[in-house]
Scaffold this active site. Structure first.
Site, short mmCIF file in Angstrom:
data_model
loop_
_atom_site.label_atom_id
_atom_site.label_comp_id
_atom_site.label_asym_id
_atom_site.label_seq_id
_atom_site.Cartn_x
_atom_site.Cartn_y
_atom_site.Cartn_z
N HIS A 156 -19.45 -15.14 -104.98
CA HIS A 156 -20.08 -15.13 -106.30
C HIS A 156 -21.30 -16.04 -106.28
O HIS A 156 -21.27 -17.12 -105.69
CB HIS A 156 -19.10 -15.62 -107.37
CG HIS A 156 -19.78 -15.98 -108.65
ND1 HIS A 156 -20.30 -15.02 -109.50
CD2 HIS A 156 -20.08 -17.17 -109.21
CE1 HIS A 156 -20.88 -15.63 -110.52
NE2 HIS A 156 -20.77 -16.93 -110.38
N HIS B 7 -22.89 -17.56 -121.06
CA HIS B 7 -23.53 -18.77 -121.57
C HIS B 7 -23.61 -18.77 -123.08
O HIS B 7 -24.04 -19.74 -123.68
CB HIS B 7 -24.93 -18.91 -120.97
CG HIS B 7 -24.90 -18.90 -119.48
ND1 HIS B 7 -25.17 -17.77 -118.75
CD2 HIS B 7 -24.58 -19.86 -118.59
CE1 HIS B 7 -25.04 -18.04 -117.47
NE2 HIS B 7 -24.68 -19.29 -117.34
N1 GLN Z 1 -14.98 -19.65 -109.59
C1 GLN Z 1 -15.86 -20.48 -110.37
C2 GLN Z 1 -15.54 -20.32 -111.84
O1 GLN Z 1 -15.13 -19.25 -112.22
C3 GLN Z 1 -17.29 -20.11 -110.13
C4 GLN Z 1 -18.24 -20.91 -110.99
C5 GLN Z 1 -19.68 -20.90 -110.51
O2 GLN Z 1 -20.05 -20.22 -109.61
N2 GLN Z 1 -20.51 -21.69 -111.13
O3 GLN Z 1 -15.71 -21.22 -112.62
ZN ZN Z 2 -21.61 -18.45 -111.57
#
Ligand code: GLN
Ligand code: ZN
Length: 777
Positions: free
Chosen positions: A663, A716
């Site tokens: 991610h 956000h």
């Molecule tokens: N696994 C993390 C979460 O869900 C990823 C957060 C991020 O990449 N900022 O909070």
């Molecule tokens: Zn993220």
């Protein structure tokens, strides 16, 4: 003082207060508990303390106007009248309420922690983004095509006079006009903010005249964009700006401050500017000392940034004195200053507050206050000779030798493993096309599988339980039971609404880096070593001091527990090596890439253990991979080379059938798409909802082969998107990618949201995937 010294500068001191006084005053004020006058009084006290401290520690070029209630870029925007109409400013003095509205929006604070702008319900805040390659975030000024600039305030003058009234003569710090415009955003984006330079300069000229009139003899003008790749036009803007400023206040000498990297191809243009002094960063770019000294001639003042403003290790005073002595003697009297490499904003305030740190480690460290002492020792050592500061020099040498020899730093087992890394460890068994088939057969998922990014809301209850446990008020057993209950509820709820791939929710994690650092060897944590991330939000980055290894599994138990509750697949959830590295204070005795490789091996062990425990999908978050890009384009390939290698190293210990996810938060991937592809994650989830999927163009143009979850829900914002909005986004995604590639997920983790927002949003998201499956059959 009869002692001799060269001029010594800190360039700027942390503003948050030794005990985070500024945070508490600000947040109290925002909550309506603290009057504006009390907030301003706290701020005044902090400034006075900082000035006195720096004077007492032997700093002779004491900065003023380095203080800010929220952010120095925002201060500058407000000072020059770059205030978008939405904030309702009608001229005159800018009230604090407008300043804070620009910082936080006019209502609430829906900010998540990826460092993005957000929309509160009223007027949205300005966008926020990273300050160069630091973990500090500034507010992005917005300027319009017909922008008028006007001096709305004279904070630099006021603070100069405030210090003067305390008997302290300061060198005011201002953000330079070129950097200010280059960091600004044009609205609409039909022009370049730098086109407005001629209109902005009169405001700076007026400010400089007032500083001169107030009695300032020097001003430090920060132009960190000089460490970036600049166009000819941008270099020319410097000429225009500094010639105008030199004319406007001939009695005010400019110390042009550059930092975070080498001047390199900008040096020639900089040396031709009519400035009395130039500061250069010799920690990031030690090789520029000789060329800069030559280009500047022997008479203008050179400020040598030799104490690291970005890291927390004790400096090798003997080496610095040895290196600088010949330079000093070759220059005219008074033409050298000693300084921190950059303002000390990015390091914690005082090591002495740390009472629980390992004594050896503590003896190797230096925070902002200690760095003042190092600076003044160098200033004296250069003026009077090394013997005048013998004790400080020998103390530093002893600490550095002890650190180099310490068994706490080196672990032969880790070094053996690093030496044993081979190509096979950096590649999955088969190519993606084969893995895809094996995985599809083993993990039966519908078209457009739904999932989330990992975290669920960190509610007040979760935080309360954690802090009660930390204080000893809640037993380990009860804390565990509480976390299990939260996890179970999250699993049940995800099953109920029909998500396809579940997560355990990360309730046990304080922070996505700290949680891992606390379980890895080679990491240390502080009690009070806060640094400003943005506004009133401060972080305590871990300190990586030694070879990194993983003594025990870190997440397997939580994954097992979550998976035991459900027949649906639960993703293992890990933070990647590059992100752990970029959000920590890192060793300076081995290359960053080496530390990253060590972390990668530790995460690899965890990935393998999760697979052994039965995990079919494992996500390795690399939130900070893109933001770690070097400032200069020519350095990108090198960074991306080892960053991608480290990701592959941690992802490649598993069988074809195990699906590796990653991610990333920032998703402007156009310029690094081949590196993203080289990571070879089976699935990547990215933030795309606010770009209306335009960020997927890079993936389409590249013919990106693996699977992608473009975020369809802006986490956000507290706003709950409806089904139609998400199917709309997904159709846009389908125009760019094949159906078989697409996953459906939010933009990022949900830890900063409330359950009341998350529940309906995810129900809608699952429904949107359902709609899509109907039309795609
Ligand atoms: N696994 C993390 C979460 O869900 C990823 C957060 C991020 O990449 N900022 O909070
Ligand atoms: Zn993220």
């Amino acid at each position: 003082m009869s002692k001799q010294t060269l001029p010594v500068a800190s360039l700027g001191f942390p503003r948050i207060g030794r005990h985070r006084e500024l945070k508490f005053a600000l947040e109290g004020h925002w909550a309506g508990r603290i009057a504006e006058s009390d907030l301003l009084e706290t701020a005044r006290r902090l400034r006075a303390e900082n000035w006195a401290l720096q004077r007492d520690q032997g700093i002779t070029k004491i900065p003023s106007n380095d203080f800010s209630l929220y952010d120095h870029v925002l201060d500058t925007a407000v000072m020059v009248g770059a205030i978008p109409a939405a904030y309702g400013w009608t001229g005159g003095e800018v009230p604090l309420s407008i300043y804070f509205a620009m910082a936080r929006g006019s209502q609430g604070d829906g900010r998540a922690d990826c460092g993005h702008a957000h929309h509160a319900q009223g007027v949205p805040a300005l966008e926020m983004t990273k300050w160069f390659d630091t973990n500090y975030h500034y507010m992005v000024p917005e300027v319009g095509e017909d922008q008028a600039f006007t001096l709305t305030a004279q904070k630099p003058v006021d603070h100069f006079l405030e210090a003067k009234a305390l008997g302290i003569h300061t060198r005011p710090v201002v953000l330079g006009p070129v950097t200010f415009l280059k960091l600004s955003k044009a609205r609409p984006s039909t022009f370049k903010p730098l086109d407005l330079l001629a209109r902005l300069l009169p405001v700076y000229e007026e400010l400089f005249r007032r500083l001169e009139a107030a009695g300032a003899d020097w001003v430090q003008v920060d132009e960190p964009v000089l460490a970036l790749d600049l166009t000819e036009g941008e270099r020319h803007a410097f000429k225009l700006a500094y010639e105008a400023l030199a004319r406007s206040a001939p009695g005010l000498k400019v110390m042009l401050a550059t930092y975070f990297g080498a001047l390199a191809d900008n040096l020639e243009a900089v040396a031709a500017l009519p400035v009395a002094g130039l500061h250069v960063d010799l920690v990031r770019a030690p090789e520029q000392l000789e060329p800069v000294a030559k280009a500047m001639g022997a008479d203008r003042v050179l400020s040598l940034g030799v104490i690291d403003g970005r890291n927390i290790w004790k400096a090798d005073l003997a080496a610095i004195l040895g290196r600088l002595a010949p330079v000093v003697s070759a220059r005219a009297a008074g033409a050298v200053e000693v300084a921190a490499s950059c303002p000390l904003l990015h390091v914690p305030i005082d090591l002495e507050l740390e009472t629980a740190l390992d004594a050896d480690l503590k003896s190797w460290l230096s925070f902002a206050t200690q760095k003042l002492g190092e600076l003044s020792a160098i200033g004296r050592g250069l003026a009077e000779g090394e013997d005048a500061v013998r004790q400080a020099v020998d103390g530093a040498s002893r600490a550095i030798a002890a650190r180099a020899a310490s068994l706490k730093v080196t672990d032969p087992l880790v070094q053996g493993r690093i030496a044993g890394i081979d190509e096979g460890m950096k590649a999955r068994g088969s190519a993606f096309e084969t893995r895809r088939k094996v995985q599809a057969a083993a993990i039966r998922l519908p078209l457009f599988p739904t999932t989330t990014i990992g975290s669920f809301p960190q509610t007040g209850d979760v935080r309360k339980a954690r802090s009660a446990h930390a204080k000893g008020a809640l037993s380990y057993k009860d804390y565990e039971a509480f976390l299990q209950k939260e996890t179970e509820a999250a699993i049940r709820w995800q099953e109920e609404i029909g998500l396809d791939v579940l997560v355990h929710g990360e309730f046990e994690r304080n922070d996505m880096v700290q949680y891992f650092g606390e379980q890895l060897a080679g990491f240390a944590f502080t009690q009070h070593a806060w640094v400003q991330s943005y506004g009133s939000r401060y972080v305590r980055p871990p300190i990586i001091f030694g070879d990194v290894s993983r003594p025990n599994p870190m997440t397997v138990r939580w994954w097992q527990y979550a998976q035991s509750l459900t027949g649906k697949p639960v993703k293992g959830m890990l933070t990647g090596p590059v992100t752990i590295l970029n959000w920590s204070f890192v060793r300076d005795d081995i290359p960053r890439s080496e530390t990253c490789r060590q972390i990668a091996l530790a995460i690899r062990d965890e990935v393998v253990d999760l697979e052994k425990a039965g995990a079919k999908m494992i996500q390795i978050d690399e939130a900070a991979l893109r933001e770690g890009l070097p400032l200069r384009h020519r350095d990108w390939q090198h960074y991306l080379g080892w960053a991608v290698e480290c990701f592959r190293l941690c992802a490649s210990g598993v069988a074809d059938v195990t699906q590796i996810h990653t991610h990333m938060c920032y998703s402007e991937f156009n310029d690094i798409i081949s590196a993203i592809a080289a990571m070879d994650a089976d699935v990547i989830s990215i933030e795309t909802s606010r770009s209306k999927m335009e960020l997927l163009d890079a993936f389409r143009d590249f013919d990106y082969p693996n699977e992608i979850g473009p975020g369809v829900y802006d986490i956000h914002s507290p706003r709950v998107p409806d089904v139609g909005e998400m199917t709309g986004l997904l159709s846009l995604a389908r125009k760019r990618l094949h159906d078989r590639q697409l996953w459906v997920n939010p933009d990022c983790g949900l830890k900063t949201r409330k359950w009341d927002e998350v529940r309906p949003a995810l129900v809608n998201m699952v429904a949107a995937a359902g709609e899509l499956r109907k039309v795609a059959q």
